[in-house]
Every structure is written in structure tokens, then in C-alpha cells.
Scaffold this motif. Structure first.
Motif, PDB file in Angstrom:
ATOM      1  N   VAL A 281      30.675  23.584 -64.377  1.00 21.17           N
ATOM      2  CA  VAL A 281      30.897  23.940 -62.984  1.00 21.17           C
ATOM      3  C   VAL A 281      29.864  23.213 -62.130  1.00 21.17           C
ATOM      4  O   VAL A 281      28.687  23.147 -62.490  1.00 21.17           O
ATOM      5  CB  VAL A 281      30.768  25.471 -62.801  1.00 21.17           C
ATOM      6  CG1 VAL A 281      30.798  25.842 -61.333  1.00 21.17           C
ATOM      7  CG2 VAL A 281      31.859  26.186 -63.572  1.00 21.17           C
ATOM      8  N   ALA A 282      30.319  22.639 -61.005  1.00 19.95           N
ATOM      9  CA  ALA A 282      29.405  21.887 -60.150  1.00 19.95           C
ATOM     10  C   ALA A 282      28.258  22.770 -59.666  1.00 19.95           C
ATOM     11  O   ALA A 282      28.465  23.911 -59.257  1.00 19.95           O
ATOM     12  CB  ALA A 282      30.160  21.324 -58.956  1.00 19.95           C
TER      13      ALA A 282
ATOM     14  N   CYS B  25      28.467  17.361 -60.228  1.00 23.51           N
ATOM     15  CA  CYS B  25      28.974  17.375 -58.853  1.00 23.51           C
ATOM     16  C   CYS B  25      29.896  16.186 -58.599  1.00 23.51           C
ATOM     17  O   CYS B  25      29.664  15.087 -59.102  1.00 23.51           O
ATOM     18  CB  CYS B  25      27.820  17.349 -57.857  1.00 23.51           C
ATOM     19  SG  CYS B  25      26.857  18.885 -57.841  1.00 23.51           S
ATOM     20  N   HIS B  26      30.925  16.417 -57.811  1.00 20.00           N
ATOM     21  CA  HIS B  26      31.856  15.376 -57.390  1.00 20.00           C
ATOM     22  C   HIS B  26      31.776  15.237 -55.870  1.00 20.00           C
ATOM     23  O   HIS B  26      31.555  16.218 -55.150  1.00 20.00           O
ATOM     24  CB  HIS B  26      33.287  15.738 -57.798  1.00 20.00           C
ATOM     25  CG  HIS B  26      33.518  15.719 -59.275  1.00 20.00           C
ATOM     26  ND1 HIS B  26      34.075  14.656 -59.930  1.00 20.00           N
ATOM     27  CD2 HIS B  26      33.251  16.651 -60.228  1.00 20.00           C
ATOM     28  CE1 HIS B  26      34.166  14.919 -61.224  1.00 20.00           C
ATOM     29  NE2 HIS B  26      33.665  16.126 -61.431  1.00 20.00           N
ATOM     30  N   TYR B  27      31.975  14.019 -55.405  1.00 24.72           N
ATOM     31  CA  TYR B  27      31.887  13.744 -53.972  1.00 24.72           C
ATOM     32  C   TYR B  27      33.135  13.005 -53.504  1.00 24.72           C
ATOM     33  O   TYR B  27      33.692  12.174 -54.235  1.00 24.72           O
ATOM     34  CB  TYR B  27      30.648  12.895 -53.658  1.00 24.72           C
ATOM     35  CG  TYR B  27      29.340  13.626 -53.894  1.00 24.72           C
ATOM     36  CD1 TYR B  27      28.773  13.641 -55.172  1.00 24.72           C
ATOM     37  CD2 TYR B  27      28.688  14.284 -52.875  1.00 24.72           C
ATOM     38  CE1 TYR B  27      27.593  14.298 -55.406  1.00 24.72           C
ATOM     39  CE2 TYR B  27      27.499  14.945 -53.101  1.00 24.72           C
ATOM     40  CZ  TYR B  27      26.948  14.953 -54.367  1.00 24.72           C
ATOM     41  OH  TYR B  27      25.777  15.609 -54.598  1.00 24.72           O
TER      42      TYR B  27
ATOM     43  N   GLY C  27      34.178  11.033 -49.871  1.00 26.01           N
ATOM     44  CA  GLY C  27      33.722  10.650 -48.548  1.00 26.01           C
ATOM     45  C   GLY C  27      32.279  11.036 -48.294  1.00 26.01           C
ATOM     46  O   GLY C  27      31.897  11.340 -47.154  1.00 26.01           O
ATOM     47  N   GLY C  28      31.482  11.034 -49.359  1.00 29.27           N
ATOM     48  CA  GLY C  28      30.079  11.381 -49.212  1.00 29.27           C
ATOM     49  C   GLY C  28      29.810  12.867 -49.150  1.00 29.27           C
ATOM     50  O   GLY C  28      28.666  13.293 -48.986  1.00 29.27           O
ATOM     51  N   ARG C  29      30.844  13.696 -49.302  1.00 28.08           N
ATOM     52  CA  ARG C  29      30.672  15.147 -49.245  1.00 28.08           C
ATOM     53  C   ARG C  29      30.979  15.769 -50.603  1.00 28.08           C
ATOM     54  O   ARG C  29      31.896  15.339 -51.319  1.00 28.08           O
ATOM     55  CB  ARG C  29      31.606  15.747 -48.187  1.00 28.08           C
ATOM     56  CG  ARG C  29      31.336  15.240 -46.771  1.00 28.08           C
ATOM     57  CD  ARG C  29      32.279  15.883 -45.786  1.00 28.08           C
ATOM     58  NE  ARG C  29      32.118  17.329 -45.772  1.00 28.08           N
ATOM     59  CZ  ARG C  29      32.866  18.146 -45.014  1.00 28.08           C
ATOM     60  NH1 ARG C  29      33.836  17.638 -44.255  1.00 28.08           N
ATOM     61  NH2 ARG C  29      32.652  19.445 -45.044  1.00 28.08           N
ATOM     62  N   LEU C  30      30.206  16.798 -50.943  1.00 26.02           N
ATOM     63  CA  LEU C  30      30.401  17.499 -52.212  1.00 26.02           C
ATOM     64  C   LEU C  30      31.712  18.279 -52.170  1.00 26.02           C
ATOM     65  O   LEU C  30      32.011  18.956 -51.202  1.00 26.02           O
ATOM     66  CB  LEU C  30      29.238  18.463 -52.461  1.00 26.02           C
ATOM     67  CG  LEU C  30      29.346  19.359 -53.702  1.00 26.02           C
ATOM     68  CD1 LEU C  30      29.268  18.516 -54.963  1.00 26.02           C
ATOM     69  CD2 LEU C  30      28.231  20.404 -53.689  1.00 26.02           C
ATOM     70  N   VAL C  31      32.491  18.158 -53.226  1.00 20.88           N
ATOM     71  CA  VAL C  31      33.748  18.903 -53.327  1.00 20.88           C
ATOM     72  C   VAL C  31      33.789  19.634 -54.664  1.00 20.88           C
ATOM     73  O   VAL C  31      33.175  19.217 -55.646  1.00 20.88           O
ATOM     74  CB  VAL C  31      34.973  17.961 -53.221  1.00 20.88           C
ATOM     75  CG1 VAL C  31      35.030  17.315 -51.863  1.00 20.88           C
ATOM     76  CG2 VAL C  31      34.945  16.907 -54.324  1.00 20.88           C
TER      77      VAL C  31
END
Length: 245
Positions: A192-193, A201-203, A205-209
Motif C-alpha cells: 500500500v502506498a 508510491c505512484h505519481y 502528473g507529478g501528483r501522488l495517486v
């Protein structure tokens, strides 16, 4: 009759030779005594025998005296600990190739509640899911303590790791007894992120999702766990996010 002067000279020669004869006799006697004493000492393990390197008994290696003969072989056969980054890479590649994945969880003990930790991917489907969770239980437990405060408070106590072989199904414990997969079986783990640490962690557009297995153990999309997003390990280190390795 002998000449008194000649007799007197012979007596003086005898007296002069007497000490030499006596010394020779004493030296011979002493040598024989030392030889006999040395032979006796060697025969009965005396001081001469203890000082001689050849007289020391050989010590065979056994319990408490160094490693057994099979120690080196056992050490070579011992598996090296799995690395989080490597197993995450394997998971990502396997999902892209269509491998089946299974939710994993952890709990404090048999009376505790299962808390989602992530997913495992493994060759062979559901039959090998318990083995995949068991083989990677150290990584799963480590991440469980990272993201769940109640499990973190357990300290160094071991956690129970579980796996669900069906979507939404119950978790079953996966311990050492289930670690029966061969070394040639491909397996991976994605947790889990965790934004606090940057692990898994997955990103986009530069944002964490929260995407795929990084979203509380949800099944990833067929296109892969990343779904076009960028992983923390793939982002430049200048972003300040810790790499998930």
C-alpha cells in the motif's frame, strides 16, 4: 728391588690420573642416569612428552569446537534476504505480463484483525499464493508496521502474515510452513502506498495517486500496476520523495 725414585714417580702418576678417571666414571654414570630418566619420562607422559609437539593429542572438531563440516554448505544454501525494490520491480513486470495477484494482510496475532498491506504476484496462480506470501513475509510485515500504527506498536515481535486467494475472500495465515516454493518460481510484492516514506508510491502528473495495489490492496488494472503513472523509484531524487527501495 725397584728403585725408590722410580716407585715414587709411579705413585705420583697414579695420583694425578685418579681425578681424571673419577670424572670420566661420574660423567658416564650421569649420562646413563639421564638417559634412563628421559626414557622413563617419555614412557609415562612426563614433562618432556608434554613439551614435545608430537606428543600433543589431536583435537577433533565437534560441538563447541568450531563449525561442523557441513556449516559452509548450509551457509551457502541459506537464502539471502529479499529486497523491497527488487520485489517491487518483479511485481510490476509480472503484472504487465498478465500474472495473477493476491491481496496480503498482517495482524498482531491470531486474535487480531487483518489489516491490508498490499498484493503479491506469483507464477502458478492461487495454488502458489500462500507460498508467495510466506516467502515475502518479512517485507510484508515490515511494510505493515510502516503503515499501521497498531502493528508498529508491537515492536520487534513477529506479525502474522495472511493471503487471500480470491477477490474479497478471507485471509489465511502464511507462515514458514507455507514457504515451499522453489527458487525458480517468480514472485513479487507491492505494498500500500505510504506517502510519509515514499514507499510504493505512484505519481500522475507529478501528483501522488492511489492506484492498483497501492490503494489498500485493490486488484491492479490489466494494463499493469502503474497504469501509466510514475513510481516513486522512477522519479528524480531531487523531488525530495524517498525511493521505495
Amino acid at each position: 728391588a725397584a728403585c725408590p725414585a722410580a716407585t715414587s714417580n709411579l705413585h705420583r702418576k697414579d695420583l694425578a690420573m685418579a681425578p681424571r678417571t673419577l670424572r670420566a666414571t661420574l660423567a658416564g654414570t650421569l649420562a646413563l642416569a639421564l638417559l634412563a630418566s628421559g626414557t622413563q619420562a617419555l614412557a609415562f607422559g612426563g614433562p618432556r612428552a608434554r613439551l614435545s609437539p608430537r606428543a600433543r593429542p589431536a583435537v577433533a572438531c565437534g560441538a563447541g569446537f568450531g563449525k561442523a563440516a557441513g556449516g559452509a554448505a548450509n551457509k551457502e544454501n541459506k537464502r539471502a534476504p529479499l529486497k523491497a525494490k527488487r520485489q517491487w520491480d518483479r511485481y510490476t513486470d509480472m503484472v504487465k505480463d498478465g500474472a495473477e495477484t493476491f491481496a496480503v494482510a498482517a495482524r498482531k496475532d491470531a486474535d487480531g484483525t487483518w489489516l491490508a498491506v498490499g498484493r503479491v504476484a506469483v507464477d502458478g496462480g492461487a495454488a502458489n499464493a500462500p507460498g508467495a506470501a510466506a516467502r515475502q513475509r518479512a517485507l510484508i510485515a515490515e511494510h505493515a508496521k510502516r503503515i499501521h500504527l497498531p502493528l508498529k506498536q508491537v515492536g520487534k515481535a513477529p506479525l502474522q502474515v495472511g493471503v487471500s486467494t480470491t477477490d474479497g475472500g478471507a485471509f489465511s495465515a502464511a507462515g514458514k510452513a507455507e514457504d515451499t516454493l522453489g527458487d525458480d518460481v517468480n514472485l513479487g510484492f507491492e505494498g500500500v502506498a505510504d506517502p510519509a516514506s515514499g514507499f510504493y508510491c505512484h505519481y500522475e502528473g507529478g501528483r501522488l495517486v492511489q492506484h492498483g495495489s497501492a490503494g489498500m490492496g485493490d486488484k491492479p488494472s490489466p494494463g499493469g500496476s502503474g497504469g501509466g503513472s510514475t513510481r516513486a523509484s522512477d522519479k528524480p531524487t531531487t523531488s525530495g520523495t524517498q525511493r521505495g527501495s
